[in-house]
Design a protein around this motif. Sequence first.
Motif, PDB file in Angstrom:
ATOM      1  N   VAL B  15      14.460  12.066  -6.444  1.00 36.49           N
ATOM      2  CA  VAL B  15      13.089  11.622  -6.594  1.00 36.49           C
ATOM      3  C   VAL B  15      12.172  12.742  -6.185  1.00 36.49           C
ATOM      4  O   VAL B  15      12.574  13.680  -5.506  1.00 36.49           O
ATOM      5  CB  VAL B  15      12.814  10.367  -5.753  1.00 36.49           C
ATOM      6  CG1 VAL B  15      13.526   9.189  -6.351  1.00 36.49           C
ATOM      7  CG2 VAL B  15      13.217  10.590  -4.328  1.00 36.49           C
ATOM      8  N   ASP B  17       8.584  14.322  -4.634  1.00 36.88           N
ATOM      9  CA  ASP B  17       7.414  14.152  -3.774  1.00 36.88           C
ATOM     10  C   ASP B  17       6.155  14.406  -4.590  1.00 36.88           C
ATOM     11  O   ASP B  17       6.187  15.063  -5.607  1.00 36.88           O
ATOM     12  CB  ASP B  17       7.465  15.141  -2.613  1.00 36.88           C
ATOM     13  CG  ASP B  17       8.502  14.715  -1.593  1.00 36.88           C
ATOM     14  OD1 ASP B  17       8.844  13.502  -1.602  1.00 36.88           O
ATOM     15  OD2 ASP B  17       8.966  15.561  -0.832  1.00 36.88           O
ATOM     16  N   LEU B  21       2.794   7.411  -7.461  1.00 36.49           N
ATOM     17  CA  LEU B  21       3.402   6.256  -6.789  1.00 36.49           C
ATOM     18  C   LEU B  21       4.795   6.646  -6.326  1.00 36.49           C
ATOM     19  O   LEU B  21       5.601   7.128  -7.123  1.00 36.49           O
ATOM     20  CB  LEU B  21       3.505   5.075  -7.758  1.00 36.49           C
ATOM     21  CG  LEU B  21       4.147   3.825  -7.169  1.00 36.49           C
ATOM     22  CD1 LEU B  21       3.155   3.085  -6.276  1.00 36.49           C
ATOM     23  CD2 LEU B  21       4.641   2.906  -8.272  1.00 36.49           C
ATOM     24  N   GLN B  22       5.022   6.471  -5.041  1.00 36.29           N
ATOM     25  CA  GLN B  22       6.333   6.810  -4.511  1.00 36.29           C
ATOM     26  C   GLN B  22       6.921   5.595  -3.831  1.00 36.29           C
ATOM     27  O   GLN B  22       6.366   5.082  -2.874  1.00 36.29           O
ATOM     28  CB  GLN B  22       6.203   7.948  -3.495  1.00 36.29           C
ATOM     29  CG  GLN B  22       5.618   9.194  -4.112  1.00 36.29           C
ATOM     30  CD  GLN B  22       5.208  10.199  -3.050  1.00 36.29           C
ATOM     31  OE1 GLN B  22       5.084   9.874  -1.879  1.00 36.29           O
ATOM     32  NE2 GLN B  22       4.994  11.432  -3.491  1.00 36.29           N
ATOM     33  N   ARG B  24      10.167   4.105  -1.847  1.00 39.60           N
ATOM     34  CA  ARG B  24      11.338   4.554  -1.103  1.00 39.60           C
ATOM     35  C   ARG B  24      12.029   3.362  -0.455  1.00 39.60           C
ATOM     36  O   ARG B  24      11.421   2.636   0.331  1.00 39.60           O
ATOM     37  CB  ARG B  24      10.939   5.523   0.016  1.00 39.60           C
ATOM     38  CG  ARG B  24      10.337   6.839  -0.450  1.00 39.60           C
ATOM     39  CD  ARG B  24      11.364   7.723  -1.141  1.00 39.60           C
ATOM     40  NE  ARG B  24      10.732   8.939  -1.618  1.00 39.60           N
ATOM     41  CZ  ARG B  24      10.097   9.064  -2.784  1.00 39.60           C
ATOM     42  NH1 ARG B  24      10.025   8.028  -3.588  1.00 39.60           N
ATOM     43  NH2 ARG B  24       9.551  10.201  -3.145  1.00 39.60           N
ATOM     44  N   SER B  52      14.402   3.170  -4.866  1.00 40.83           N
ATOM     45  CA  SER B  52      13.510   4.326  -4.722  1.00 40.83           C
ATOM     46  C   SER B  52      13.178   4.843  -6.107  1.00 40.83           C
ATOM     47  O   SER B  52      14.072   5.026  -6.930  1.00 40.83           O
ATOM     48  CB  SER B  52      14.187   5.441  -3.924  1.00 40.83           C
ATOM     49  OG  SER B  52      14.521   4.988  -2.639  1.00 40.83           O
ATOM     50  N   ASP B  54       9.659   6.856  -8.463  1.00 38.52           N
ATOM     51  CA  ASP B  54       8.250   7.212  -8.418  1.00 38.52           C
ATOM     52  C   ASP B  54       7.685   7.409  -9.811  1.00 38.52           C
ATOM     53  O   ASP B  54       8.414   7.545 -10.790  1.00 38.52           O
ATOM     54  CB  ASP B  54       8.005   8.451  -7.551  1.00 38.52           C
ATOM     55  CG  ASP B  54       8.985   9.543  -7.843  1.00 38.52           C
ATOM     56  OD1 ASP B  54       9.264  10.343  -6.953  1.00 38.52           O
ATOM     57  OD2 ASP B  54       9.498   9.558  -8.999  1.00 38.52           O
ATOM     58  N   ASP B  56       4.643   9.456 -11.866  1.00 42.19           N
ATOM     59  CA  ASP B  56       3.621  10.502 -11.847  1.00 42.19           C
ATOM     60  C   ASP B  56       2.370  10.025 -12.557  1.00 42.19           C
ATOM     61  O   ASP B  56       2.400   9.071 -13.326  1.00 42.19           O
ATOM     62  CB  ASP B  56       4.136  11.737 -12.595  1.00 42.19           C
ATOM     63  CG  ASP B  56       4.879  12.649 -11.640  1.00 42.19           C
ATOM     64  OD1 ASP B  56       4.727  12.446 -10.427  1.00 42.19           O
ATOM     65  OD2 ASP B  56       5.606  13.518 -12.134  1.00 42.19           O
ATOM     66  N   TYR B  91       1.052   4.858  -2.524  1.00 41.70           N
ATOM     67  CA  TYR B  91       0.257   5.043  -3.725  1.00 41.70           C
ATOM     68  C   TYR B  91      -0.858   6.013  -3.396  1.00 41.70           C
ATOM     69  O   TYR B  91      -1.628   5.774  -2.455  1.00 41.70           O
ATOM     70  CB  TYR B  91      -0.334   3.703  -4.198  1.00 41.70           C
ATOM     71  CG  TYR B  91      -1.465   3.885  -5.173  1.00 41.70           C
ATOM     72  CD1 TYR B  91      -1.204   4.255  -6.498  1.00 41.70           C
ATOM     73  CD2 TYR B  91      -2.780   3.724  -4.764  1.00 41.70           C
ATOM     74  CE1 TYR B  91      -2.231   4.463  -7.371  1.00 41.70           C
ATOM     75  CE2 TYR B  91      -3.825   3.931  -5.647  1.00 41.70           C
ATOM     76  CZ  TYR B  91      -3.551   4.304  -6.959  1.00 41.70           C
ATOM     77  OH  TYR B  91      -4.580   4.526  -7.830  1.00 41.70           O
TER      78      TYR B  91
END
Lengths: 313, 352, 592, 332
Positions: B15, B17, B21-22, B24, B52, B54, B56, B91
């Motif tokens: 994943v 960084d 929106l991430q 985990r 987990s 995310d 973009d 977020y």
Amino acid sequence: MAETTESTQTAPTHPGKVPAPSPGTDGGDVGGEFLSQGQLVRRRFLRHRAAMTALTVLVLYVLFVYIAPFFLGYSLTDLDAGSYEDPSPAHVFGTDQVGADVFSLVMRGSQYSLQIGVLTTVIATVIGVLMGTFAGYLRRGTDAAVSRVTDLFLVVPLQAAAAVLIAGVGGSWWLVGLVLGFFLWTPIARVTRAEALALAQREFIEAARASGATTWRIVTKHLVPNMIGTIVVNATLTLALAVLTEAALSFIGLGVQIPDTSLGLVLNQNYTQLATRPWLFWAPFVAIVLISLTINFIGDGLRDAFDPRQTRR
Amino acid sequence: MTAPASDATTTSDGVRDGALLQVRDLTTTFPVRSNGVFRRTVGAVQAVTGVSLDVDAGETLGIVGESGCGKSTTGRSILQLIRPDSGSVVYDGRELVGLSAKEMRPLRRELAMVFQDPFGSLDPRLPVAELIAEPLRIHQVYAAESDLRARVDELLGLVGLKSEHRNRYSHEFSGGQRQRIGIARALAANPRLIVLDEPVSALDVSVQAGVVNLLEDLQERLGLSYLFIAHDLSVVRHISDRVAVMYLGKVVELGDAAQVYDNPRHPYTRALLSAVPLPDPSAERRRRKSRVVLSGEIPSPADPPSGCRFRTRCPKAQQRCADEVPLLRPSDAANRHTFACHFPDGDADSAA
Amino acid sequence: MTRFTGRGRSRWMLAAAVAALLALVAACGGGGGENNFGGTAAPQAKGRDGDFYRAPQVQQGPGVTLAADTAYTAYNNAAADANSLYNAYVLTQVIASATWVDADGTVLVNGDVMDGIDLVSTNPEVVRWRIKPGITWSDGQPWNCKDFYLAYLAGSGKIPGFTAASNNGYQDIGSAQCTNDLTFEATFAKPYADYRGLFGQGNLDLLPAHVLEQRTGVPDIRQINPQSPPDVLQRITQFWNTGWNGFDKSVMPASGPYQLDSWVQDQSVRLTRNPASKGNPGGPESITYRNIADATAEAQALQNGEIQAAAPQVDVNSANLLRGLAAQGIKFQATTGVTYEHLDMNFKNPIFADKAVRQAFAQCVNRQELVDKLIKGVQPDAAPLQSLIYLPNQQGSQDTYSQIATGNAQQSNQTLTQAGWVRGADGVYAKNGQRLQFRISHTNVPRRVQTVQLIQAQCQQAGMQVVDDTDPNFLDQRVSQGDYDVALFGWANDPYISSHQSIYATGGGQNWQGYSNPQVDALMNQAVSDLDPNGFRQKWQDVDRLIAADLPSIPLFVQPNMLGYSDRIDNAYFQPNFGPLYNANEWVVQGG
Amino acid sequence: MAAYIVRRVLISIGVLLVASFLLYLMVGLSGDPLAALKARPGITQATIDATARSLGLDQPILVRYWTWFTGVLSGDWGTSVALGQARAEVLPSVGNALWVTIRLVVIAELLALLIGGAVGAIAALRQYSITDYVATTLAFVLFAMPVFCIGIILKVYGIELNLLLIDLGLDRWLTTAGPPAGGFTGSPGEVFFKFTGAYVLPTIALAAISFAAYSRFQRASMLETMRSDYVRTARAKGLTERQVVLRHALRNALLPVTTYFAYNFGAVFGGAIVTEQVFGWNGMGSLLVRSIQQYDPNMLMGWLIVTATIVILFNLLADITYSYLDPRIRLG
């Protein structure tokens, strides 16, 4: 706000139960014509003959009891007549013990009974709907708390609480209405809770939450409008119930007290005359039955109109 | 936890960084209560376990899986419509998990949702204009009623409806039109991320394309990020940049759409893909030989299998699958494709 | 009508007076033969024999059932928590008293059990009660001086812990003893003229001392005095207070013509003839007293033959119903009672500090209309009450108020105008910016509500605005605080005239309206110490006139009692103080 | 199921505690039971104090509540504190009153259920027939009447009927004021005659309203059942209409009525309070009125506990019956 005025443009309907004419109800067949749910409800109600007759009778009666006394020229503080005079052109239902005109008493009793009924209904409906909806929507703690409160009202009978309050505070009509309202909300809460439980599962409620709507907004803008049918029907039945309950309470002396009056009280003061001066009993009695019977018929018609699949009871 | 970064960087665990929106280790369970006197909680339905992923900015992440696999719960947990048990949802640099309803409210302007059922997701008691205006009213976007009305008309145009429709009620529209209303509502307050929960699966096939195209169109014009949840693999492939495959509450495979579809590593992904009918009859016939047919029922999420959750239905299952939980591991050096299987399909590096 | 709210309250006030009443009857009646209560002519008891009453020989008949609106609850009616008029209804036939009060109020010595009651000396006052030899309780134990001594102990107020319903008279006794088994002698510390009321039907306090001795282990109650060991006293008071509660025939023997047979709580109590009674046996084989709360239900049950007599709460409708049953063999009588309604004006209210207002108010209240509409339906010969001190046919009664409380709105207007009150555009008088508006406070008894309704209408014509203040708690909580403009309530006319002192004396215990007139105070002080019956009466008549001149209160009317009964019963009558069963032992009941 | 019942009972006890506390305070603070004693002439303060002390009325209300509460826990429901009641023991007093009322209510309700159920079923089977219209109209009119009025009317005409019987040379049959004081005695025939005489009027008065409700309920539920798929299937199988109605429809249609019966019991109990007064049955109704008017919280509490227990029991019964008759409903 604009939205509230707009939302009143359509008549209420049951959620999720797309009204479809079913055989054997008075709703009537709407054929292929396209109608909104509100129009359907209105049309079905208008075609409900018993309900329409009842509505007409009730409206006429209400107008009569509020307007007629002005023209009849009796004053209930004018007690010149003797005790228990027989019916005459001057006093069509005779006079009571202190010489008051019984006809005027029945008119005024009807006014007070109707006022008590309406007050009770408003209070019971507001409390019941809020309690029921919040419990059904929020569930968990709120639901449990509301359940406990409902249980409380279940175990403390109306008669007991009304007696304590009215014996302690006195029995003006609005107090009786207040007390009744505080007790008759539980059935409404039960019904609206069940409906809110079902509605809360629907996606449009989640959509509102996703949009950031507060609980209050969801309840008032989404849940309540969507169960307006249930609410209206139950409110109607509460009105009839309130009139009857008031009469019963007044009968055992735990209801309205003079100088206020009500049909129950008039009946109560005169029922002993049934054998000797029957009109003193029958006049208020017929008034009570007239009011509650017409309201029941209206409620019945509304129920059919809102939800034709539900059979009449 | 992670510093906001302007550019997404991919790390070793698959994943990245810095995404808008991430998510985990998101875990959401529903308690199972006993019927005892005190109604103790005796178990939990593990709807979402350690997810987990995310998204973009401007990207579409597709989530696929059978019904009941937790994909919708994932979407709702991300938006905090269902409270997750643990994990983190960041977020735009802000942690959402643990926010109160009140703290969450302003963020809902930027995080919207489109629902599956175009019949159920629109309040039948409100006219279209009010449905669409609801987020605007909630967030008090406009002070003047006239501005609000103009915006509603604009939105109606944006989703291909006429402004004359504004005073009608949802039951007067077709399914596709209703979904457009739903999309207009989602767009109303200018969100940055929209969770689309099976937005077209309830629609006629003929209408689906129109709505999907509208969504793509809007994404392009408004720079939106989508979390696109569906069980229809072809629609997901069409719209998604990247795809996550979920089974019984867990992500089993995650990667660029092309990679996942063309080179599925997890047996479950394969099985899903092989169930999709191909438009070309001869290709379909050819594929039938290699089709992976899933047997058995989906296990209860209240009592998931040990180790690999897929093992009870996996043709390749071995003892190790019951003993060890497979972790997500990269399939390629770029970390753009990860999967969780001890004995993956595809290339030969299945030894690990 | 509010059938239950306030039920019994007027009766309670009435019951309150019962304790004190006999004495007075004796004092005013001065010996017997005189009719103190008036109204429908009261029949004389069959067993009346000069100064004595002896149960007459009557034809025996089948059992009868009588209903009233409240249930019998207890055997020891002398205990405060048990005392009720309704218990007295029943117990007059079960517990013998030293005296027997006839329907006309005459106090007779109960010749079935007593040889005599003698005033032995006047200074100090010494009274001797002589008991007939050989009298026994229904359990065979002797009925003797012990029972008198116990009653004295309980009522004296000298032993803490006894919860007596009344201390009247007993507290004035300085010392008392049993000179022998059949003689009880009391020496009064303070003269008490009404000694014949002691050990009477008002108290029903001659309880079986031997039962108490057995249950408490006290060998001889006559040895007990306030100085006895506290634990012994404690045992005695404990048993006296609660030992006779519930229903246990073994501790509840009878000394009267009937004995307790069975009891169903809140429903009924049944009496059968007491075989141990030395007097002539009663007429009815049994007497069943039932509780039917609703007056109409009582009348209908009587009509339907379920009961033979009904003494419902006073109610015009029931009276009409009962009267209409004459053809069906039901007799009806309504007789003057002892409770009277009155209006008290509060001197703390500046409006009523103005005498003109009091006068005008008395002039606008049309008492005749009140009586016509509220009382005559029950008792056709009723008339407004004209004295605050004496009941209509009591010796000493006089017409003090007919020229003062005239019920003439014209006069009322005149009075106000002369005093400088000006009638406003709204038809209500005002003076110095003060409108003539006030409340009448009362409990929610239907008759009172109607009274106020009528007064409102009457005084409206006289330019007064009367506001109804119905408060269920008025008598319990407010009246003694003086929290009212005008109070409407009833006094049970205590025949003990001296008790009026506390109502009208400056700072008197029941002078809640703040009335004060030194002249009245002085005259009342003279009156109460005047031992000459004529001087006593004259002074109280003067007091009555002096009070009327100040007009703190307006007497309205006396409440009647009503009784319906089957014509198969020969001489039923509602004794104003003890109810309808006072002479049930004399009833001849024709076959059932 | 057992756990469900236990949980419901525990909750109910909690609710009852709250209710008892509130009512105790309300009644205890609304007046003074000793007011009449204090207003009495010739009473000494010492006697008033002794009476207050011996009745426990010298204690603050919260202490009195606590005393009452701990008493109840140890099985002692206390005594009345009202004057004139001679410290009547609460438990037997309430027991007696309950026995009076419950006889009336149970008989009336069973009658209403039986007749209402039958009438409702017939009305449904002959929908839109004269029978249906008559039943419907009757139910509506009865429903719109105050309960006690039926009693009042019945009583007046019952007495007329008695007079007629006497004119015919027969005995009076109907009685109007409660059951006879000494119970029913005589030969079995006489007992039956007296028993029915005493019960007929109040039972009819009390049953009338319930009858209306039950017949409407039964009709509605019967109509629904008759339209249901399984009844259609049963018909398709070739069963006779009689078999369809008796074996399939009626049983299922009884479900809501039975449940309503149990839920309704509390309400009927409340209605009985009024009807009782009309017919002079001194049961729970007069006990309630009296304990409130005499500011007697102890007695009222006994009344409350018993009434609440009945209401709770019947609600529980309704839930259980419901889950038993309709396995789709699970309690939890």
